[in-house]
Design a protein around this motif. Structure first.
Motif: not given
Length: 178
Positions: A50, A52, A68-69, A71, A105, A134-137, A139
Motif C-alpha cells: 500500500d 500512504v 499490506k497489513g 499497522d 481516509e 491497519v493502514l490501507k492504500n 491513507h
C-alpha cells in the motif's frame, strides 16, 4: 544487390541506434522519478503493498510504500518516530509531550473523508485501537507533537514585548528632545 543491402543495414543501424538512445533517456528519467527524495520504499519488490502519506512532526515525512497489513505503530517507527522539539540549548522533558495522530481516509462511495484520531502522552500506553489499526492504500497520516509552554517560552514573549516598548519610548524621547 550488395549496395542495396549495405544501404538497408546502414539505415537500420542508424535508426535502431537512435531508438535505443531514446529508450535509455526515457529509462533514466523514470528511474529519477521512482527514487524521488521523499518516496520511501519499505515493501520488498514483488510484495503486495500500500502507498500512504506521512506528514508532520516525524523524523522522515513522505510517501511510503509499505507491506499490506502494516499497522500504524510500525509505520510511525518506519518514519523514525515523532520528532523532538529540542535544540543544543534546550532539554525537553518527554513525559510532558503529547502526540496527536490523525489518519484520513477518503471514502469513495460517499465522497466524504473519514478521520480517525489518536492522542497519547509518552509515558502512557498507546491508545486503544492504535496498535491494531491497519493502514490501507492512500491513507494520510498527520503527526503533531505538542507540549505545554515552558518558562523559557513565556520569557521569550515577555522579553520581546518589553524590548519593543522600551525601544519605542527611547525613540520618541530622542525625537522629541532633540
Amino acid at each position: 544487390m550488395s549496395r542495396k543491402l549495405i544501404l538497408i543495414i546502414t539505415v537500420f543501424i542508424f535508426t535502431g541506434g537512435y531508438s535505443l538512445k531514446a529508450q535509455t533517456k526515457q529509462l533514466s528519467t523514470s528511474q529519477q522519478f521512482r527514487i524521488a527524495e521523499r518516496f520511501i520504499r519499505i515493501a520488498e519488490p514483488g510484495e503486495l503493498a500500500d502507498s500512504v502519506n506521512v506528514w508532520g512532526d516525524v523524523g522522515s515525512s513522505g510517501r511510503y510504500l509499505i507491506p499490506k497489513g502494516t499497522d500504524l505503530a510500525r509505520l510511525i517507527s518506519y518514519s523514525f518516530g515523532p520528532r523532538t522539539l529540542s535544540d543544543s540549548q534546550t532539554q525537553i522533558d518527554w513525559s510532558k509531550m503529547r502526540v496527536e495522530i490523525n489518519v484520513q481516509e477518503y471514502d469513495n462511495e460517499e465522497g466524504g473523508v473519514a478521520i480517525t484520531k489518536f492522542k497519547y502522552r509518552f509515558e502512557d500506553p498507546y491508545p486503544e485501537g492504535m496498535k491494531d489499526f491497519v493502514l490501507k492504500n492512500n491513507h494520510i497520516i498527520a503527526v503533531r507533537v505538542k507540549r505545554k509552554p515552558s518558562f523559557r517560552d513565556y520569557l521569550g514573549v515577555f522579553a520581546s514585548t518589553v524590548s519593543a516598548v522600551a525601544s519605542t519610548i527611547i525613540l520618541l524621547d530622542r525625537l522629541g528632545g532633540k
